[in-house]
Motif scaffolding. Structure first.
Motif, mmCIF file in Angstrom:
data_model
loop_
_atom_site.group_PDB
_atom_site.id
_atom_site.type_symbol
_atom_site.label_atom_id
_atom_site.label_comp_id
_atom_site.label_asym_id
_atom_site.label_seq_id
_atom_site.Cartn_x
_atom_site.Cartn_y
_atom_site.Cartn_z
ATOM 1 N N GLY A 41 -19.919 38.476 -23.780
ATOM 2 C CA GLY A 41 -19.319 39.717 -23.305
ATOM 3 C C GLY A 41 -19.961 40.196 -22.019
ATOM 4 O O GLY A 41 -19.278 40.683 -21.102
ATOM 5 N N ALA A 42 -21.290 40.056 -21.921
ATOM 6 C CA ALA A 42 -21.985 40.475 -20.706
ATOM 7 C C ALA A 42 -21.563 39.619 -19.520
ATOM 8 O O ALA A 42 -21.383 40.128 -18.403
ATOM 9 C CB ALA A 42 -23.494 40.379 -20.925
ATOM 10 N N ALA A 43 -21.389 38.320 -19.740
ATOM 11 C CA ALA A 43 -20.960 37.435 -18.650
ATOM 12 C C ALA A 43 -19.555 37.798 -18.174
ATOM 13 O O ALA A 43 -19.265 37.769 -16.972
ATOM 14 C CB ALA A 43 -21.004 35.982 -19.117
ATOM 15 N N LEU A 44 -18.676 38.166 -19.107
ATOM 16 C CA LEU A 44 -17.289 38.486 -18.761
ATOM 17 C C LEU A 44 -17.171 39.809 -18.009
ATOM 18 O O LEU A 44 -16.198 40.027 -17.276
ATOM 19 C CB LEU A 44 -16.434 38.535 -20.029
ATOM 20 C CG LEU A 44 -16.161 37.182 -20.685
ATOM 21 C CD1 LEU A 44 -15.587 37.373 -22.080
ATOM 22 C CD2 LEU A 44 -15.202 36.363 -19.825
ATOM 23 N N LEU A 45 -18.144 40.701 -18.202
ATOM 24 C CA LEU A 45 -18.134 41.989 -17.495
ATOM 25 C C LEU A 45 -19.197 42.053 -16.401
ATOM 26 O O LEU A 45 -19.355 43.096 -15.759
ATOM 27 C CB LEU A 45 -18.361 43.137 -18.488
ATOM 28 C CG LEU A 45 -17.207 43.429 -19.444
ATOM 29 C CD1 LEU A 45 -17.641 44.402 -20.532
ATOM 30 C CD2 LEU A 45 -15.991 43.988 -18.695
ATOM 31 N N ARG A 46 -19.931 40.967 -16.221
ATOM 32 C CA ARG A 46 -20.999 40.909 -15.219
ATOM 33 C C ARG A 46 -22.010 42.028 -15.428
ATOM 34 O O ARG A 46 -22.331 42.799 -14.521
ATOM 35 C CB ARG A 46 -20.416 40.996 -13.804
ATOM 36 C CG ARG A 46 -19.453 39.889 -13.427
ATOM 37 C CD ARG A 46 -20.120 38.531 -13.405
ATOM 38 N NE ARG A 46 -19.305 37.512 -12.742
ATOM 39 C CZ ARG A 46 -19.518 36.207 -12.811
ATOM 40 N NH1 ARG A 46 -20.541 35.761 -13.540
ATOM 41 N NH2 ARG A 46 -18.756 35.346 -12.186
ATOM 42 N N GLN A 47 -22.549 42.112 -16.661
ATOM 43 C CA GLN A 47 -23.520 43.157 -16.941
ATOM 44 C C GLN A 47 -24.613 42.622 -17.866
ATOM 45 O O GLN A 47 -24.618 41.450 -18.249
ATOM 46 C CB GLN A 47 -22.840 44.381 -17.559
ATOM 47 C CG GLN A 47 -22.125 44.145 -18.865
ATOM 48 C CD GLN A 47 -21.332 45.354 -19.316
ATOM 49 O OE1 GLN A 47 -21.032 46.266 -18.534
ATOM 50 N NE2 GLN A 47 -20.966 45.400 -20.585
ATOM 51 N N ASN A 48 -25.543 43.495 -18.247
ATOM 52 C CA ASN A 48 -26.719 43.114 -19.020
ATOM 53 C C ASN A 48 -26.352 42.798 -20.469
ATOM 54 O O ASN A 48 -25.677 43.600 -21.120
ATOM 55 C CB ASN A 48 -27.731 44.272 -18.980
ATOM 56 C CG ASN A 48 -29.076 43.899 -19.534
ATOM 57 O OD1 ASN A 48 -29.177 43.218 -20.539
ATOM 58 N ND2 ASN A 48 -30.117 44.351 -18.859
ATOM 59 N N PRO A 49 -26.800 41.660 -21.024
ATOM 60 C CA PRO A 49 -26.485 41.339 -22.418
ATOM 61 C C PRO A 49 -27.189 42.227 -23.431
ATOM 62 O O PRO A 49 -26.894 42.166 -24.623
ATOM 63 C CB PRO A 49 -26.957 39.880 -22.564
ATOM 64 C CG PRO A 49 -27.986 39.709 -21.504
ATOM 65 C CD PRO A 49 -27.534 40.571 -20.358
ATOM 66 N N GLY A 50 -28.103 43.085 -22.983
ATOM 67 C CA GLY A 50 -28.780 43.994 -23.897
ATOM 68 C C GLY A 50 -27.978 45.243 -24.226
ATOM 69 O O GLY A 50 -28.402 46.030 -25.075
ATOM 70 N N LEU A 51 -26.813 45.419 -23.588
ATOM 71 C CA LEU A 51 -26.002 46.604 -23.848
ATOM 72 C C LEU A 51 -25.329 46.519 -25.213
ATOM 73 O O LEU A 51 -25.069 45.433 -25.729
ATOM 74 C CB LEU A 51 -24.944 46.766 -22.753
ATOM 75 C CG LEU A 51 -25.482 46.976 -21.337
ATOM 76 C CD1 LEU A 51 -24.339 47.067 -20.336
ATOM 77 C CD2 LEU A 51 -26.361 48.222 -21.264
ATOM 78 N N ALA A 52 -25.044 47.685 -25.789
ATOM 79 C CA ALA A 52 -24.467 47.736 -27.135
ATOM 80 C C ALA A 52 -22.960 47.518 -27.085
ATOM 81 O O ALA A 52 -22.272 47.912 -26.141
ATOM 82 C CB ALA A 52 -24.774 49.085 -27.790
ATOM 83 N N ALA A 53 -22.441 46.878 -28.139
ATOM 84 C CA ALA A 53 -21.012 46.614 -28.295
ATOM 85 C C ALA A 53 -20.604 46.991 -29.712
ATOM 86 O O ALA A 53 -21.446 47.304 -30.565
ATOM 87 C CB ALA A 53 -20.712 45.138 -28.021
ATOM 88 N N LEU A 54 -19.311 46.959 -29.969
ATOM 89 C CA LEU A 54 -18.801 47.233 -31.311
ATOM 90 C C LEU A 54 -18.602 45.916 -32.046
ATOM 91 O O LEU A 54 -17.847 45.048 -31.590
ATOM 92 C CB LEU A 54 -17.471 47.989 -31.233
ATOM 93 C CG LEU A 54 -16.836 48.342 -32.592
ATOM 94 C CD1 LEU A 54 -17.698 49.361 -33.330
ATOM 95 C CD2 LEU A 54 -15.416 48.876 -32.404
ATOM 96 N N GLU A 55 -19.302 45.752 -33.173
ATOM 97 C CA GLU A 55 -19.147 44.567 -34.016
ATOM 98 C C GLU A 55 -18.105 44.862 -35.083
ATOM 99 O O GLU A 55 -18.210 45.836 -35.819
ATOM 100 C CB GLU A 55 -20.485 44.206 -34.668
ATOM 101 C CG GLU A 55 -20.420 42.974 -35.561
ATOM 102 C CD GLU A 55 -21.771 42.647 -36.158
ATOM 103 O OE1 GLU A 55 -22.554 41.931 -35.500
ATOM 104 O OE2 GLU A 55 -22.058 43.129 -37.272
#
Length: 332
Positions: A41-55
């Motif tokens: 998800g971080a790669a697809l939005l070009r952002q930090n993989p440490g950000l929170a997402a909805l599981e």
């Protein structure tokens, strides 16, 4: 900036990479069951993989954007649409204010993830936004909730071809401190057996079923409780294996026959009910090399994304685009 939850599945939680460093205080890491999905998800939005997402465990929901924002969809594939127009999974998309995203049931795997540009900005606790339901940290998301979104300018219109980890397969394992308590015949039978993920599964762990007798260790009733971590495979009193997952307890007295490599835990967690699994022992040196290669692949994920080419049938304002600019005569 936020997402309004109009409808939601029964087991959806906010997750990031989890809490590290609290095991000695009785708090396990928690975090996303499929850590690889966070990096995708971080790669697809070009952002930090440490950000929170909805599981989303098995089922998604319906979400309304209050402002323009980017989203990405990763993990177990689920049917998804924005204002009724289907959108591609494993890709990033733009949502405008008032638009509604609908995510259905998983078609493969178990855990799907909804990422937003800037990340979900829920309140952090001990350095993480991850819900840890067994420790009563956070809670499941409910209909009517509002998910706060941090300001972010994530890139959208990208896609990624993920590894297929949603149908079971082979899990690489290393020997644990208690592996020698199982005789060689039992260990051989363990790696030769085909297991099915049982119906008893959650973020604490997942039971595996197999044909034939269970797997018992010598003197297992006298084993003292020891530290355990996600990936450990415990044998219950009936001899059924349990793979421990992010919300597992921190100590336990059931014998552990092996430990799944961290790089294979996403495959374990994403195995659907009834999915088949087998185990393969590797040496510590092999495990180190496999984990190192996995981490290098995570670092390369941003280079693997590709532009998402939209289907003209999915562009309602197609006629407003300049489609022939720059054309020249073929006879000149």
């Amino acid at each position: 900036m936020s997402l309004i939850v109009h409808r939601i599945g029964p087991a959806c939680t906010i997750q990031d990479q989890g809490r590290v460093g609290y095991l000695d205080q009785g708090l396990s890491r928690s975090g996303a069951a499929d850590q690889l999905a966070l990096h995708e998800g971080a790669a697809l939005l070009r952002q930090n993989p440490g950000l929170a997402a909805l599981e989303m465990a098995g089922m998604g929901g319906e979400f309304e954007a209050t402002q323009s924002l980017g989203i990405a969809l990763t993990g177990a594939p689920m049917q998804a649409s924005i204002d009724g127009a289907p959108v591609v999974w494993n890709a990033s998309h733009q949502m405008e204010a008032g638009q509604r995203l609908v995510i259905g049931a998983a078609t493969r795997g178990t855990y799907g993830y909804l990422h937003v540009s800037g990340g979900i900005a829920s309140e952090a606790f001990l350095g993480s936004r991850s819900a840890h339901l067994t420790a009563k940290i956070g809670s499941t998301i409910q209909t009517g909730d509002t998910l706060p979104v941090a300001d972010g300018s994530g890139v959208t219109g990208l896609k990624l071809n993920p590894d297929d980890r949603f149908s079971g397969g082979v899990l690489r394992v290393i020997a644990s401190f208690q592996t020698p308590l199982f005789d060689q015949e039992t260990l051989d039978r363990f790696v030769q057996s085909e297991f099915r993920r049982g119906s008893r599964a959650n973020r604490m762990g997942m039971q595996l079923d197999s044909e034939g007798e269970g797997f018992a260790a010598q003197g297992q009733l006298n084993i003292l409780s020891e530290v355990i971590t996600p990936g450990d495979i415990q044998m219950t009193g009936t001899g059924s294996p349990f793979i421990l997952l992010p919300e597992c307890q921190t100590t336990g007295g059931y014998p552990r026959i092996a430990t799944v490599l961290p790089c294979d835990l996403p495959r374990a967690a994403q195995t659907p009910a009834g999915g088949q699994l087998k185990f393969e022992f590797v040496s510590l040196d092999e495990a180190t090399a496999l984990q190192t290669a996995h981490e290098a692949e995570l670092a390369r994920l941003p280079m693997r994304v590709e532009p998402l080419v939209r289907d003209p049938h999915d562009i309602p304002d197609l006629l407003s685009y300049q489609l022939i600019g720059g054309m020249i005569s073929a006879t000149d």
